[in-house]
Design a protein around this motif. Structure first.
Motif, PDB file in Angstrom:
ATOM      1  N   LEU A  28       0.935  -1.173  -0.116  1.00 37.86           N
ATOM      2  CA  LEU A  28      -0.033  -0.042  -0.143  1.00 37.86           C
ATOM      3  C   LEU A  28       0.870   1.309   0.038  1.00 37.86           C
ATOM      4  CD1 LEU A  28      -2.928  -1.017   2.365  1.00 37.86           C
ATOM      5  CD2 LEU A  28      -2.988  -0.623   0.129  1.00 37.86           C
ATOM      6  N   VAL A  29       1.866   1.374   0.791  1.00 40.07           N
ATOM      7  CA  VAL A  29       2.749   2.345   0.857  1.00 40.07           C
ATOM      8  C   VAL A  29       3.489   2.494  -0.527  1.00 40.07           C
ATOM      9  CG1 VAL A  29       4.637   3.373   2.035  1.00 40.07           C
ATOM     10  CG2 VAL A  29       3.344   2.136   3.274  1.00 40.07           C
ATOM     11  N   VAL A  30       3.835   1.653  -1.231  1.00 39.61           N
ATOM     12  CA  VAL A  30       4.504   1.949  -2.575  1.00 39.61           C
ATOM     13  C   VAL A  30       3.512   2.056  -3.364  1.00 39.61           C
ATOM     14  CG1 VAL A  30       5.802   0.562  -4.552  1.00 39.61           C
ATOM     15  CG2 VAL A  30       6.445   0.118  -1.888  1.00 39.61           C
ATOM     16  N   GLY A  31       2.200   1.708  -3.265  1.00 41.89           N
ATOM     17  CA  GLY A  31       1.213   2.198  -4.509  1.00 41.89           C
ATOM     18  C   GLY A  31       0.828   3.487  -4.077  1.00 41.89           C
ATOM     19  N   LEU A  32       0.725   3.790  -3.016  1.00 47.67           N
ATOM     20  CA  LEU A  32       0.413   5.343  -2.654  1.00 47.67           C
ATOM     21  C   LEU A  32       0.986   6.132  -3.237  1.00 47.67           C
ATOM     22  CD1 LEU A  32      -1.159   5.039   0.886  1.00 47.67           C
ATOM     23  CD2 LEU A  32      -2.587   5.463  -1.574  1.00 47.67           C
ATOM     24  N   VAL A  33       2.612   6.018  -3.265  1.00 49.51           N
ATOM     25  CA  VAL A  33       3.761   7.127  -3.668  1.00 49.51           C
ATOM     26  C   VAL A  33       3.509   6.989  -5.249  1.00 49.51           C
ATOM     27  CG1 VAL A  33       6.080   7.556  -3.433  1.00 49.51           C
ATOM     28  CG2 VAL A  33       5.010   6.703  -1.262  1.00 49.51           C
ATOM     29  N   SER A  34       3.723   6.033  -5.391  1.00 50.42           N
ATOM     30  CA  SER A  34       3.557   5.941  -7.103  1.00 50.42           C
ATOM     31  C   SER A  34       2.483   6.429  -7.570  1.00 50.42           C
ATOM     32  CB  SER A  34       3.705   4.404  -7.535  1.00 50.42           C
ATOM     33  OG  SER A  34       4.815   3.714  -6.937  1.00 50.42           O
ATOM     34  N   TYR A  35       1.123   6.279  -7.020  1.00 53.86           N
ATOM     35  CA  TYR A  35       0.107   6.906  -7.621  1.00 53.86           C
ATOM     36  C   TYR A  35       0.379   8.421  -7.570  1.00 53.86           C
ATOM     37  CZ  TYR A  35      -4.640   8.780  -7.655  1.00 53.86           C
ATOM     38  OH  TYR A  35      -5.605   9.572  -8.010  1.00 53.86           O
ATOM     39  N   GLN A  36       0.646   8.890  -6.514  1.00 52.98           N
ATOM     40  CA  GLN A  36       0.548  10.592  -6.205  1.00 52.98           C
ATOM     41  C   GLN A  36       1.608  11.127  -7.146  1.00 52.98           C
ATOM     42  OE1 GLN A  36      -1.100  12.465  -4.338  1.00 52.98           O
ATOM     43  NE2 GLN A  36      -2.177  10.790  -3.288  1.00 52.98           N
ATOM     44  N   LYS A  37       3.014  10.600  -7.302  1.00 46.28           N
ATOM     45  CA  LYS A  37       3.818  10.759  -8.203  1.00 46.28           C
ATOM     46  C   LYS A  37       3.327  10.983  -9.695  1.00 46.28           C
ATOM     47  CE  LYS A  37       8.012  12.389  -9.443  1.00 46.28           C
ATOM     48  NZ  LYS A  37       8.433  13.843  -9.036  1.00 46.28           N
ATOM     49  N   SER A  38       2.867   9.713 -10.044  1.00 47.39           N
ATOM     50  CA  SER A  38       2.313   9.595 -11.562  1.00 47.39           C
ATOM     51  C   SER A  38       0.876  10.333 -11.838  1.00 47.39           C
ATOM     52  CB  SER A  38       1.894   8.041 -11.896  1.00 47.39           C
ATOM     53  OG  SER A  38       0.994   7.519 -10.988  1.00 47.39           O
ATOM     54  N   TYR A  39       0.150  10.565 -10.682  1.00 40.60           N
ATOM     55  CA  TYR A  39      -0.792  11.286 -11.003  1.00 40.60           C
ATOM     56  C   TYR A  39      -0.785  12.839 -11.471  1.00 40.60           C
ATOM     57  CZ  TYR A  39      -5.691  13.459 -10.042  1.00 40.60           C
ATOM     58  OH  TYR A  39      -6.732  14.147 -10.240  1.00 40.60           O
ATOM     59  N   HIS A  40       0.105  13.363 -10.623  1.00 43.14           N
ATOM     60  CA  HIS A  40       0.479  14.655 -10.910  1.00 43.14           C
ATOM     61  C   HIS A  40       1.133  15.164 -12.239  1.00 43.14           C
ATOM     62  CE1 HIS A  40      -1.238  16.154  -7.208  1.00 43.14           C
ATOM     63  NE2 HIS A  40      -0.425  15.423  -6.338  1.00 43.14           N
ATOM     64  N   THR A  41       1.976  14.081 -12.372  1.00 48.17           N
ATOM     65  CA  THR A  41       2.814  14.181 -13.803  1.00 48.17           C
ATOM     66  C   THR A  41       1.783  14.208 -14.844  1.00 48.17           C
ATOM     67  OG1 THR A  41       4.672  13.272 -12.528  1.00 48.17           O
ATOM     68  CG2 THR A  41       4.565  13.111 -15.096  1.00 48.17           C
ATOM     69  N   VAL A  42       1.102  13.099 -14.950  1.00 48.73           N
ATOM     70  CA  VAL A  42       0.230  12.667 -15.999  1.00 48.73           C
ATOM     71  C   VAL A  42      -0.765  13.984 -16.109  1.00 48.73           C
ATOM     72  CG1 VAL A  42      -1.452  11.340 -17.028  1.00 48.73           C
ATOM     73  CG2 VAL A  42       0.419  10.492 -16.086  1.00 48.73           C
ATOM     74  N   SER A  43      -1.420  14.400 -15.023  1.00 47.66           N
ATOM     75  CA  SER A  43      -2.449  15.519 -15.014  1.00 47.66           C
ATOM     76  C   SER A  43      -1.836  16.823 -15.555  1.00 47.66           C
ATOM     77  CB  SER A  43      -2.841  15.693 -13.561  1.00 47.66           C
ATOM     78  OG  SER A  43      -3.991  16.615 -13.606  1.00 47.66           O
ATOM     79  N   ASP A  44      -0.680  16.983 -15.095  1.00 51.07           N
ATOM     80  CA  ASP A  44       0.221  18.414 -15.467  1.00 51.07           C
ATOM     81  C   ASP A  44       0.370  18.103 -17.128  1.00 51.07           C
ATOM     82  OD1 ASP A  44       2.128  18.736 -12.474  1.00 51.07           O
ATOM     83  OD2 ASP A  44      -0.110  19.390 -13.255  1.00 51.07           O
ATOM     84  N   HIS A  45       0.880  16.972 -17.555  1.00 55.50           N
ATOM     85  CA  HIS A  45       1.020  16.684 -18.944  1.00 55.50           C
ATOM     86  C   HIS A  45      -0.268  16.941 -19.709  1.00 55.50           C
ATOM     87  CE1 HIS A  45       2.412  15.173 -22.606  1.00 55.50           C
ATOM     88  NE2 HIS A  45       1.552  14.434 -22.700  1.00 55.50           N
ATOM     89  N   SER A  46      -1.425  16.500 -19.196  1.00 52.50           N
ATOM     90  CA  SER A  46      -2.774  16.515 -19.912  1.00 52.50           C
ATOM     91  C   SER A  46      -3.459  18.085 -20.135  1.00 52.50           C
ATOM     92  CB  SER A  46      -3.695  15.475 -19.117  1.00 52.50           C
ATOM     93  OG  SER A  46      -3.356  13.987 -19.096  1.00 52.50           O
ATOM     94  N   LYS A  47      -3.151  18.656 -18.853  1.00 51.94           N
ATOM     95  CA  LYS A  47      -3.510  20.106 -19.004  1.00 51.94           C
ATOM     96  C   LYS A  47      -2.469  20.758 -19.956  1.00 51.94           C
ATOM     97  CE  LYS A  47      -5.405  20.194 -14.121  1.00 51.94           C
ATOM     98  NZ  LYS A  47      -5.027  20.697 -12.933  1.00 51.94           N
ATOM     99  N   ALA A  48      -1.371  20.690 -20.001  1.00 50.75           N
ATOM    100  CA  ALA A  48      -0.532  21.252 -20.836  1.00 50.75           C
ATOM    101  C   ALA A  48      -0.701  20.866 -22.380  1.00 50.75           C
ATOM    102  CB  ALA A  48       0.975  21.145 -20.585  1.00 50.75           C
ATOM    103  N   SER A  49      -1.199  19.674 -22.469  1.00 43.85           N
ATOM    104  CA  SER A  49      -1.532  19.391 -23.967  1.00 43.85           C
ATOM    105  C   SER A  49      -2.837  20.211 -24.633  1.00 43.85           C
ATOM    106  CB  SER A  49      -1.654  17.879 -24.139  1.00 43.85           C
ATOM    107  OG  SER A  49      -0.483  17.449 -23.645  1.00 43.85           O
TER     108      SER A  49
END
Length: 597
Positions: A28-49
């Motif tokens: 769960l700890v690894v999953g939460l950290v991975s999710y937060q990092k990937s979520y913000h990265t992909v979200s910012d990329h989508s908004k920029a696109s």
């Protein structure tokens, strides 16, 4: 509470809980950290696109207007200047100007330009569509012309909502189109004095095509605001209600480009805005936030699925390690629970040669002994039911014979010898059908003949008060039924319904099929009926279980009915039997339900 008790009472459950906790927390700890990092990265990329898409749309609009603005060079043409200054003109000069229009069109391919018009301060004008024309009013009554006169450096881009006055300068209108009017002043070369105006009508559908061809996500859309924040190009009708409105709207888009999240009708929307430097319009893109961050959500689901699969894999390893120790005991425990609930086929398949195998063999032997005892008990119960059936029929036959002999005695005492002979013959036929060679089952046709013999006997006794009718379809008369079931019902209708009635009594026997599975036989009479208290008592007696002791009260009309009802239930089950309906003073109806088989 029950779950805690179950866990604490099972060694395997305790081990399983500890194993899950120790493996799930790191996952769960690894999953939460991975999710937060990937979520913000992909979200910012989508908004920029999304902003890049809006920028491309603005560039397309700017290029369109920059190409169209090249037509303003016509205002510097000497022939045009001479035309606007002079009070007189020739057709040759006008044709030359129109040819100049055509030359520009051939050079720059202005497919979206609908018309080019020029007019001087005195209302004299020329247009591409009509040629020469003269306005009947002062052009300076138009506020846009006044604005350009005061500020000759401006070039106005008037959206469709405000450009209707320009498409009528030369008398032509665009009934099926909306136009964007580009207006610029024409100045005298030396004095820079405004001597006229040029109006270029641009088909606004090209802007709508730009907006419609560029989408955000699956359901996102673009629309255009003028400098005052008023929508001038809207999306399709289905999305117009989602456009934010308000006087403060333009203040939101002070920057050249940007994005923000706004809640509209309870749904979060991503709003991007880019300002056109050529038109001073603001292009707004709007889409549900969930569509923009769809990839981020997919990553979240992937991480969750990975964590779950890892946990399942760990649990599977644990189960595979422990099942050899606890599985045989668990199987024996489950089989014992099934046997305790009544399923005696819950036998254990022994495997191995240990103590658990010996216990399983003993359990199987115990189940076999229980099954033998139950089968013996069932056979004994069936014999008891058969004896009870014979007792019930023995109760019915003497009861009927008693009433019939009473009728014969009455006729003999009256000296009606022929009637006595006829009655005895009918009685002989009746008992021949009753005995039926010892068989309990007869056809419905035979039972109806049996009832008809009985009614013939009774009609001879009650000639003045009894009539009857038998109306049962012939296709039903081939089905089998228990003997001596209809006659007691007819007897009950006669003795307790019609006998105490003034005037002629009538008994009617009918039948039909119910739900393609059951046969319903009705015995109806127009006698005195049953009072509500007695009807309730009779219905209560019919609802008693088969093994209940029933009171014998022939005088009250329940004796034969209860016996018939009990016989039907013992043979066919509780769903079958009799149903009594009656209205006091009008008659009664007894319905008999048997299976159609």
């Amino acid at each position: 509470m029950k779950l805690i008790q179950r866990i604490t009472s099972s060694l395997r459950a305790k081990l399983l809980v500890m194993f899950i906790i120790l493996t799930s927390i790191p996952l769960l700890v690894v999953g939460l950290v991975s999710y937060q990092k990937s979520y913000h990265t992909v979200s910012d990329h989508s908004k920029a696109s999304t902003i890049l898409v809006a920028d491309q749309l603005v560039r397309n609009i700017d290029v369109l207007f920059q190409d169209t603005l090249k037509l303003l060079e016509l205002g510097n043409n000497p022939k045009v200047l001479h035309f606007l200054i002079s009070q007189s003109e020739t057709n040759a000069e006008a044709k030359e100007i129109v040819r100049t229009f055509e030359m520009y069109r051939d050079t720059y391919k202005y497919d979206s330009v609908l018309n080019i018009q020029m007019v001087n301060l005195y209302g004299k004008g020329i247009s591409e569509r009509r040629g020469l024309f003269q306005l009947d009013h002062n052009p300076l009554r138009n506020p846009h012309f006044v604005q350009l006169t005061n500020d000759p450096g401006l070039v106005l881009k008037v959206p469709p909502s405000s450009s209707s006055e320009f498409d009528r300068l030369d008398g032509f209108t665009y009934p099926d189109k909306s136009v964007i009017s580009i207006i610029a002043p024409i100045q005298q070369r030396i004095t820079n004095e405004v001597i006229g105006f040029i109006v270029i009508d641009l088909d606004d559908s090209i802007i709508e095509q730009f907006c419609d061809n560029v989408t955000i996500g699956k359901t996102g859309f673009f629309y255009v605001l003028d400098p005052q924040g008023v929508p001038i190009f809207k999306p399709s009708a289905g999305e117009q209600n989602n456009i934010p409105t308000g006087n403060g709207m333009p203040n939101t888009f002070t920057n050249t480009s940007g994005s923000f999240v706004q809640t509209i009708d309870g749904n979060k929307k991503l709003v991007v805005h880019v300002k056109s430097q050529t038109t001073d319009w603001t292009i707004i893109g709007m889409a549900p936030l969930r569509e923009i961050i769809f990839e981020a959500n997919e990553i979240r689901l992937l991480i969750i699925a990975s964590v779950i699969l890892s946990a399942v894999f760990a649990i599977a390893i644990y189960i595979s390690l422990t099942q050899r120790l606890t599985r045989p005991i668990q199987i024996l425990k489950n089989k014992m629970k099934q046997a305790a609930s009544g399923y005696l086929e819950a036998k254990v398949k022994p495997a191995g040669h240990d103590e658990i195998t010996d216990l399983s063999n003993s359990f199987n032997i115990m189940l076999e002994n229980i099954k033998l005892l139950l089968e013996k008990s069932i056979r004994e119960q069936e014999q008891v039911q058969k004896a009870e059936l014979r007792t019930l029929q023995a109760q019915i036959n003497p009861h009927f014979l008693y009433n019939t002999l009473e009728s014969i005695i009455w006729m003999a005492e009256s000296g009606k010898n022929e009637s006595v002979i006829k009655l005895v013959k009918a009685l002989a036929r009746f008992f021949r059908l009753t005995l039926n060679k010892g068989r309990e089952w007869i056809s419905l046709k035979t039972e109806l003949e049996h009832v008809q013999s009985y009614l013939t006997i009774q009609q001879m006794r009650y000639r003045d008060i009894l009539s009857y009718e038998i109306d049962v379809p012939a296709e039903l008369q081939v089905y089998p039924m228990l003997g001596m079931t209809l006659q007691p019902l007819v007897e009950n209708a006669l003795y307790h319904g019609i006998k105490n009635k003034r005037g002629m009594g009538h008994i009617r026997i009918t039948g039909y099929v119910e739900n393609e599975r059951n046969i319903i036989l009705n015995v109806e009479d127009n006698g005195i009926g049953i009072n509500p208290e007695r009807l309730a008592e009779l219905r209560r007696q019919l609802e008693l279980p088969k093994e209940a002791e029933l009171p014998d009260k022939p005088g009250e009309g329940g004796f034969g009915l209860n016996n018939v009802h009990q016989r039907l239930r013992l043979y066919f089950g509780d769903h079958y039997g009799l149903q009594i309906d009656s209205i006091e003073g009008e008659g009664a109806r007894i319905s008999l339900r048997i299976p159609k088989k």
